[in-house]
Write a protein that holds these residues in place. Structure first.
Motif, PDB file in Angstrom:
ATOM      1  N   VAL A   9       0.672  -1.085   0.052  1.00 55.30           N
ATOM      2  CA  VAL A   9      -0.060  -0.057  -0.140  1.00 55.30           C
ATOM      3  C   VAL A   9       0.791   1.083   0.111  1.00 55.30           C
ATOM      4  O   VAL A   9       0.607   2.297  -0.738  1.00 55.30           O
ATOM      5  N   LEU A  10       1.967   1.331   0.916  1.00 58.89           N
ATOM      6  CA  LEU A  10       2.896   2.524   0.902  1.00 58.89           C
ATOM      7  C   LEU A  10       3.634   2.447  -0.457  1.00 58.89           C
ATOM      8  O   LEU A  10       3.639   3.750  -0.943  1.00 58.89           O
ATOM      9  N   ALA A  17       1.669   9.237  -5.847  1.00 60.51           N
ATOM     10  CA  ALA A  17       1.976  10.721  -5.320  1.00 60.51           C
ATOM     11  C   ALA A  17       3.030  11.076  -6.376  1.00 60.51           C
ATOM     12  O   ALA A  17       3.009  12.180  -6.792  1.00 60.51           O
ATOM     13  N   GLY A  18       3.927  10.407  -6.581  1.00 60.75           N
ATOM     14  CA  GLY A  18       4.818  10.664  -7.722  1.00 60.75           C
ATOM     15  C   GLY A  18       4.367  10.826  -9.263  1.00 60.75           C
ATOM     16  O   GLY A  18       4.818  11.918  -9.787  1.00 60.75           O
ATOM     17  N   TYR A  23       2.656  14.457 -13.550  1.00 57.32           N
ATOM     18  CA  TYR A  23       1.627  14.454 -14.816  1.00 57.32           C
ATOM     19  C   TYR A  23       0.440  15.466 -14.445  1.00 57.32           C
ATOM     20  O   TYR A  23      -0.202  15.702 -15.618  1.00 57.32           O
ATOM     21  N   PHE A  24       0.065  15.750 -13.401  1.00 56.44           N
ATOM     22  CA  PHE A  24      -0.943  16.585 -12.916  1.00 56.44           C
ATOM     23  C   PHE A  24      -1.088  18.074 -13.759  1.00 56.44           C
ATOM     24  O   PHE A  24      -1.968  18.629 -14.273  1.00 56.44           O
TER      25      PHE A  24
END
Length: 269
Positions: A9-10, A17-18, A23-24
């Motif tokens: 999960v981590l 997040a990366g 890309y956001f």
């Protein structure tokens, strides 16, 4: 290697997040290219293709696009020729200083762009007395595009070895025939991948271009930078930036598929 559920999960969270950080912002540019609000309020309330119509008729953007394409194609052609020749020389022959020559070929892509730009600017204007223009930009871009082609061709030559070429020549084929019928077909995808990456690298370049392009001339990245903070041009800039994202992504994707991950493409610092 087996990991616990918490560790998985981590890792997936860190990966997500990366990718979001990477890309956001690109997604925001794409959405703003069709955002009807000229202030680009977020989230967009309505969408329009008006800015795309303006971009298509923008003389400045179209001229800058043509300059970028011209420089990219010319730099790529030079890189394919010189990079391939250098790869053959260093991979197929042993001579004194071979490792040093290899380092000198790869070094330009590792140097900060501003260092390369200042060095080339001084060389062109002070030492050679050459006026800056399209030709100087092409030469400047070729210095680091060569590295991309060189890396791809060297990786392919290491994988192939020379057995098939030796067999061809043992059967009576001369060097030119062996290259045309044996060597080139095996190198074709590596050359295409290197050429695509070199074009993408040249098309996006702005730092070296700033120091080697003539006054009053613009490539597409420089046009974007010069018009970014002009209110009447900001919507068109977002459209051009969206096109630039697509143009840069396609050759990199194709090059990755063609090379099969044989070598790292490298990148500028």
């Amino acid at each position: 290697m087996r990991m616990s559920k918490t560790a998985r999960v981590l890792l997936w969270t860190a990966l997500g997040a990366g990718f979001a950080v990477l890309y956001f912002p690109l997604l925001v540019v794409l959405l703003n290219s069709v955002n009807a609000d000229t202030t680009f309020g977020w989230p967009p309330k309505s969408f329009t293709l008006e800015w795309w119509g303006r971009a298509v008729t923008s003389e400045g953007a179209l001229h800058a696009l043509w300059t970028s394409v011209l420089v990219g194609l010319a730099a790529t052609a030079i890189a394919l020729l010189l990079g391939t020749m250098a790869a053959f020389a260093l991979q197929r022959y042993r001579f004194f200083g071979r490792n040093s020559v290899s380092l000198l070929i790869v070094l330009p892509i590792a140097l900060p762009g501003i260092v390369t730009g200042i060095a080339l600017n001084n060389a062109f204007r002070t030492i050679l007395g050459v006026d800056l223009g399209v030709a100087t930009v092409i030469i400047a871009h070729a210095t680091f595009c060569i590295v991309v082609v060189f890396n791809n061709v060297v990786a392919r030559l290491r994988r192939l070895g020379g057995n098939l070429e030796e067999a061809s020549m043992d059967l009576g084929a001369n060097g030119l025939t062996t290259f045309r019928l044996v060597t080139f077909p095996m190198l074709r995808s590596a050359l295409l991948a290197g050429g695509l990456l070199a074009f993408a690298l040249s098309f996006d370049e702005i730092i070296v271009t700033t120091f080697t392009l003539g006054s009053g001339m613009e490539t597409l990245p420089i046009w974007i930078y010069n018009n970014l903070f002009r209110p009447n041009q900001a919507p068109v800039v977002n459209v051009v930036a969206a096109v630039l994202i697509v143009v840069s992504t396609v050759p990199v994707y194709l090059a990755q598929r063609l090379s099969g991950g044989e070598s790292a493409s490298g990148g500028r610092i």
